[in-house]
Design an enzyme around this catalytic site. Structure first.
Site, mmCIF file in Angstrom:
data_model
loop_
_atom_site.group_PDB
_atom_site.id
_atom_site.type_symbol
_atom_site.label_atom_id
_atom_site.label_comp_id
_atom_site.label_asym_id
_atom_site.label_seq_id
_atom_site.Cartn_x
_atom_site.Cartn_y
_atom_site.Cartn_z
ATOM 1 N N TYR A 13 -22.520 23.797 65.020
ATOM 2 C CA TYR A 13 -22.816 24.095 66.416
ATOM 3 C C TYR A 13 -24.321 24.126 66.648
ATOM 4 C CZ TYR A 13 -17.910 25.605 66.572
ATOM 5 O OH TYR A 13 -16.550 25.658 66.497
ATOM 6 N N GLU A 69 -10.430 48.422 76.797
ATOM 7 C CA GLU A 69 -10.012 47.500 77.867
ATOM 8 C C GLU A 69 -10.735 47.732 79.190
ATOM 9 O OE1 GLU A 69 -5.800 48.143 77.501
ATOM 10 O OE2 GLU A 69 -5.533 46.290 76.350
#
Ligand SMILES: [Zn+2]
Ligand SMILES: [Zn+2]
Length: 428
Positions: A332, A408
């Protein structure tokens, strides 16, 4: 004096206009936040390895279709793209989330813990969303829903990119962002800018960190095969010892970063991870195999290090009558945030996350294939903290750990980031 009073009045009115625009961040409803949490738990419980995201792709495609978006599937194997046409004219903006999980056996005790198993390199392994790509997808699903609901107010086109295989395609396969581009993603939908988020174990939940310019390193794998000539260990002069040469190569390559590269431009890393050779104490083997990784934050330095590594290994071997063959497997590129785009979108991030929760990230020597997208068009990639409030984020189990855990509450922030990047770009 009077002039300065007028000047003051003008200043106030300009500030008034911009802060009026600035105050209006779109926030998602509690209902949508709940949906995003449920999607995330479902994806978490059903993780799939790179280029095998079949169920995941189905879930994503069904959701985007239900919103009335134009949906394309099977891009770069399992990639899914949704296109939303806004009610007003404007540019095309791309938002990206990655889809794959890792060969990690989950050890958390969340009720939606993954029990999934799969085959990886010939072995049965546990599979877990240990890098948080489940959060990325659910946040982008939420953003697609929110932006669809308000599409009359959306200027231009939004391309939702769900990208497979960020963690790397299986051996012998292509995949990820690079393959999506190769298959013409940006030819078909050329965005003006691309945005991405990565959840980050070392950040407190809801905190955003980013950096102008290079953020994450390039990652390239290299192999060095050192060829000597086998002989008896008691008579080294009868052959060419590749073990000693391999040792010299490992030593000499340390001078690449310390002596040969302009480190004022950017830091770099050259590390060896595999040294293999020999079968028995009294045999000097024919060959030694080395493998390692190169990390860079500057694309010119990267090209130079490839050259330096080759020369150093080959010439070191030659000095002893051995041969070194260097192979570099380009991975990458550097993940580079567009400086102007980052500046432009900073107020948006501060509005969504809170001004005191947006910070400058240090350089990260990990890599991301979002970099391929950001080399094509200006990109902005940010980290979103997920460590629960009150916990020391620095010591939280890291991304890729079997204990990786995400608070969350981050989902709302991430969803709203995607939505508001679209709504605020470029200063609408
Ligand atoms: Zn990862
Ligand atoms: Zn990741």
């Amino acid at each position: 004096m009077r002039l300065s009073v007028i000047g003051f009045a003008i200043l106030v009115s300009i500030a008034g206009v911009s802060s009026a625009q600035a105050a209006q961040a779109v926030s998602i409803s509690n209902d949508l936040e709940q949906k995003v949490i449920e999607w995330r738990r479902d994806l978490h419980q059903n993780p799939e390895l790179s280029n095998r995201e079949f169920r995941t792709a189905k879930v994503l495609a069904e959701h985007l279709t239900s919103l009335g978006l134009e949906v394309e599937t099977g891009i770069a194997h399992t990639g899914v793209v949704g296109v939303l046409r806004g009610g007003k004219p404007g540019p095309t903006i791309a938002l990206r989330a990655d889809m794959d999980a890792l060969p990690v056996t989950e050890q958390t005790d969340v009720p939606f813990k993954s029990e999934a198993k799969s085959e990886y390199r010939g072995n049965e392994v546990g599979v877990m969303h240990a890098c948080g790509h489940d959060l990325h997808m659910s946040m982008l699903m939420g953003a697609a829903e929110q932006l669809s609901m308000m599409k009359d107010q959306v200027a231009g086109t939004v391309v939702f990119i769900f990208q497979p295989a960020e963690e790397g395609a299986p051996k012998g396969e292509e995949g990820g962002a690079e393959l999506m581009l190769k298959e013409g993603l940006f030819t078909k939908h050329k965005p003006e800018v691309v945005f991405g988020i990565h959840v980050w174990s070392a950040g407190t939940v809801g905190h955003v960190s980013y950096r102008e310019g290079p953020l994450m390193a390039s990652s390239d794998r290299f192999e060095v095969t050192v060829k000597g000539r086998q002989t008896h260990g008691s008579r080294p002069w009868g052959g060419v010892d590749p073990i000693v040469v391999a040792g010299q190569i490992i030593g000499n390559t340390q001078t690449i970063v310390s002596r040969q590269v302009d480190i004022t431009k950017a830091p770099a890393v050259v590390s060896f991870g595999i040294v293999e050779g020999g079968v028995r104490n009294n045999i000097i083997p024919d060959e030694v195999y080395l493998e390692g990784t190169i990390r860079n934050f500057d694309m010119d330095n990267r090209a130079q290090i490839f050259e330096n590594l080759k020369t150093t290994a080959e010439m070191t071997a030659k000095a002893s009558g051995a041969e070194a063959h260097v192979h570099i497997d380009e991975g990458y590129p550097v993940t580079i945030n567009d400086v102007q785009l980052a500046k432009k979108m900073l107020p948006t991030m501060e509005r969504v996350a809170g001004k005191d929760k947006v910070t400058i990230s240090p350089l990260v020597t990990g890599a991301e294939d979002f970099s391929f997208f950001a080399l094509e068009v200006p990109g902005l990639f940010v980290f979103l903290g997920i460590a629960p409030e009150g916990q020391d984020a620095a010591t939280a189990p890291s991304n890729h750990s079997p204990l990786f855990y995400a608070d969350e509450k981050a989902l709302k922030v991430g969803t709203e980031l995607y939505v508001n990047w679209v709504m605020d770009y470029p200063g609408r």
